[in-house]
Design an enzyme around this catalytic site. Sequence first.
Site, short mmCIF file in Angstrom:
data_model
loop_
_atom_site.label_atom_id
_atom_site.label_comp_id
_atom_site.label_asym_id
_atom_site.label_seq_id
_atom_site.Cartn_x
_atom_site.Cartn_y
_atom_site.Cartn_z
N LYS A 1 4.55 25.32 11.26
CA LYS A 1 3.17 25.31 11.77
C LYS A 1 2.94 24.06 12.64
CE LYS A 1 -1.65 25.21 10.38
NZ LYS A 1 -2.66 25.33 9.34
N GLU B 1 12.04 18.01 7.19
CA GLU B 1 13.16 18.85 6.72
C GLU B 1 13.52 19.90 7.76
OE1 GLU B 1 10.34 18.16 5.06
OE2 GLU B 1 10.63 18.28 2.88
N GLY C 1 -0.64 27.18 6.01
CA GLY C 1 0.80 27.43 5.90
C GLY C 1 1.13 28.47 4.83
N ARG C 2 0.53 28.33 3.66
CA ARG C 2 0.87 29.24 2.56
C ARG C 2 0.24 30.62 2.71
NH1 ARG C 2 -1.81 24.76 1.33
NH2 ARG C 2 -3.90 24.82 0.41
N GLU D 1 -0.54 24.62 -4.55
CA GLU D 1 -0.96 23.80 -3.41
C GLU D 1 -2.45 24.01 -3.14
OE1 GLU D 1 2.28 22.63 -0.41
OE2 GLU D 1 0.98 23.89 0.79
N HIS E 1 15.04 36.67 -21.64
CA HIS E 1 16.18 36.00 -22.29
C HIS E 1 16.18 34.52 -21.98
CE1 HIS E 1 17.97 39.82 -23.52
NE2 HIS E 1 17.38 40.26 -22.43
N LYS F 1 5.78 12.03 1.04
CA LYS F 1 6.46 12.08 2.35
C LYS F 1 6.44 10.69 3.00
CE LYS F 1 4.80 16.59 3.90
NZ LYS F 1 4.11 17.27 4.99
O1 F6P Z 1 4.16 21.32 1.64
C1 F6P Z 1 3.28 20.87 2.60
C2 F6P Z 1 3.22 21.76 3.80
O2 F6P Z 1 2.34 21.20 4.70
C3 F6P Z 1 2.83 23.20 3.48
O3 F6P Z 1 1.48 23.39 3.34
C4 F6P Z 1 3.45 23.92 4.62
O4 F6P Z 1 3.55 25.29 4.35
C5 F6P Z 1 4.79 23.23 4.70
O5 F6P Z 1 4.50 21.87 4.43
C6 F6P Z 1 5.52 23.38 5.99
O6 F6P Z 1 4.78 22.91 7.07
P1 F6P Z 1 5.11 23.33 8.55
O7 F6P Z 1 4.98 24.81 8.64
O8 F6P Z 1 4.11 22.61 9.40
O9 F6P Z 1 6.52 22.89 8.85
#
Ligand code: F6P
Length: 543
Positions: free
Chosen positions: A209, A215, A269-270, A355, A387, A507
Site C-alpha cells: 500500500k 520487508e 491494508g487488512r 490490528e 490434536h 519498526k
Molecule cells: O503491519 C503494519 C502494516 O502497516 C499493515 O497494516 C499493512 O497491511 C502492512 O503493514 C503492509 O503495509 P504495506 O502494504 O504498506 O506494505
Amino acid sequence: MAEPLLPLNSTVVWAALAARRRSLASRNLAELFATDPGRVERRTYEVGDLVIDASKHWVDDATQASLDDLAIDRGVAEALAAMWAGERINPTEGRAAAHVALRLPAGERFDVDGVDVSGDVHAALDHAAHLAQRLRSGEWTGASGQRITHVVNLGIGGSHLGPAMVHAALTPFADGPEVRFVSNVDGAALADALIGLEPATTCFIVCSKTFTTSETLANARSARSWIVDALGADAVAAHFVAVSTALDEVASFGIDPANAVGFWDWVGGRFSLWSAVGLSVMVAVGPDRFRELLAGAHVVDEHVRTAPVEHNAAVQLALLRVWYSGHWDAAAHAVVPYAARLSLLSAHLQQLEMESLGKSVRADGRPVEGHHTGQVVFGTPGTDGQHAYFQLLHQGTRFVPMDLIGFGHGGDELAGHHDLLLANLLGQAAALAFGRSADELVAAGVAVDDVPHRTFAGGRPTTTILAPSLTPSVLGQIVALYEHTTYVQAVLWGIDAFDQFGVELGKARATDLLPALASGAPIDTDPSTRALLERLRGWRAQR
Ligand code: F6P
C-alpha cells in the site's frame, strides 16, 4: 457538539449484562435448549449461502435483549450507515474506510468525501484483470520472449495475508501460472520460493500500500537483482508488476507505471484483498472467479447494511465477542475451519481483528477503562487443531469461544473423507457445549478415581458456520462477515478499527538497531538489548 461516549463499563446496559452473567452462572447450555424449543431457529442466521448457528451460546432472551440494547446504545446502526456513506470512520487518520466500495457492482455509486469513487474502483479492477489475463494467456512474455509460468507476490501483512489465504482456499480453481507468496524478510523465504524458478519465466508482483515497507522493499530489491543478474537491467519492466497507493514510489523503484495498479488510502491494508492487492489471486484463478469473490462479499455487505441490529448476523456475532470478553473473561477466540484449504484463514483474521481491535485508547482520545478490547485470535484447520490445543479448550480453566466452519461438499479428491471431517465438526461443537457429566461416567462404569479427569464440564460456546461448498463467492461471504464483525466490535468498544499505530515503535527501534548490527556502530540502548546485540555480533563475526 455530540455528547462524549460514556465509558462502556459505566453504562446501564453494561450493568444489566453483568447481572445477566451472574444469573447464568447457575445454568448450563443444555438447560437453555431444554427451556427454549425455538432456540435453534431463532439463533440461526441465513445470509447468502451461509448458515450461521449461534444457538450454542450463553444467551437467553433477557441477555439477548440487553445485547440488542447495547448495540442501540453504542450507535451501531449509525456507525454502519456512516461506513456506507463514505464518512471518515477512521478518525485518527482522518479517512474513510470504504472497502465495501470495492465489491459494489458496476454502475452503483459510492461517495467517499462526497466524490463518487465507483468509476475509479472499476477502472482499477479492469486494469488488474487485464494484467492478469495477459499473464494467464501468455500474451505477456518475459524479456527473452518466453511465457510467464510463475508469479511471485512480494508483500506483507494485508498485502500478503488476504491474497495468500484466498489463493490457498481456491486451489481447485487455479488454472493460471503458478503463484507463490513471499512475505518474511528472512532471506530464506525468498530463496525457498525461488527454488525451481527461472528468471526468464518468472514475474514478481510487488504489493505494498505504502511502498515503504522495509520487508517488502528488501525482498523486491533482491528479486530485482535475481532478474537483472540473469537477464540484464532492461528486463525489469517485463518481470515486475506493482500494486500500491504510492505510484510515484513505484516509479522510483523502477517499475513501469503501465504495469502498476493503484488503490486508495481509504482502503485499509487488512481490508485490501478486494482491491488490486488481489492481483495474484486473479492471476491464479482468473478475473471471473475474483469477481465472484467480490460478489459474495457484496451479498454479506447488503445484509449488514440493511438488516436491523436484532437480525444482523455481523452485529450479533460482534455482540457475542463483547459479551464474552467483557463478562466471561474470554481473552482469546479460536477460528477452526474444517477445510484444509482454509489453512491461512485464521492468520488472515488474526491481522484483521488484532490490528483493528488491539487499542487501549478510544477513538475520541480517552483511555479505554474497565474492560479489554479485542481478543487473541488463533486457529488451524480441524481436525488438526483437535490434536493440538483442543485439550485446553475442552477441559482447561480458560474460557475460549470458537467458530467452527464447514462445508456440505468437500473437494473432489477422496470425497469419502468428508463425512469423517463433518462428523468431527459436529461432534466437537456438541462436546464443547454439552460436555459429559460425572453421573454419565459412573453409569458407564468408570472408576470413581478416574471420573474427575474424564468429566467434561461443557458450557464452551461455539458458532457453527456452514455453506454448501467452498466457492469464491462463499469465501467472499465468510471474509466479509468477519470484517463487519470486527468493525462492529470496535464501535461497541468505542475504538478506531482502522488505524494501527501499535506497529510503528518496533519498526523504528529496528531501524535504529540496524547500523549497530550491520557495521558494529555504537548504540545507546538498554542493557538487555545491548547484551543480546553483542552476543549476535560475536557470532556473526566468527563467520
Ligand atoms: O503491519 C503494519 C502494516 O502497516 C499493515 O497494516 C499493512 O497491511 C502492512 O503493514 C503492509 O503495509 P504495506 O502494504 O504498506 O506494505
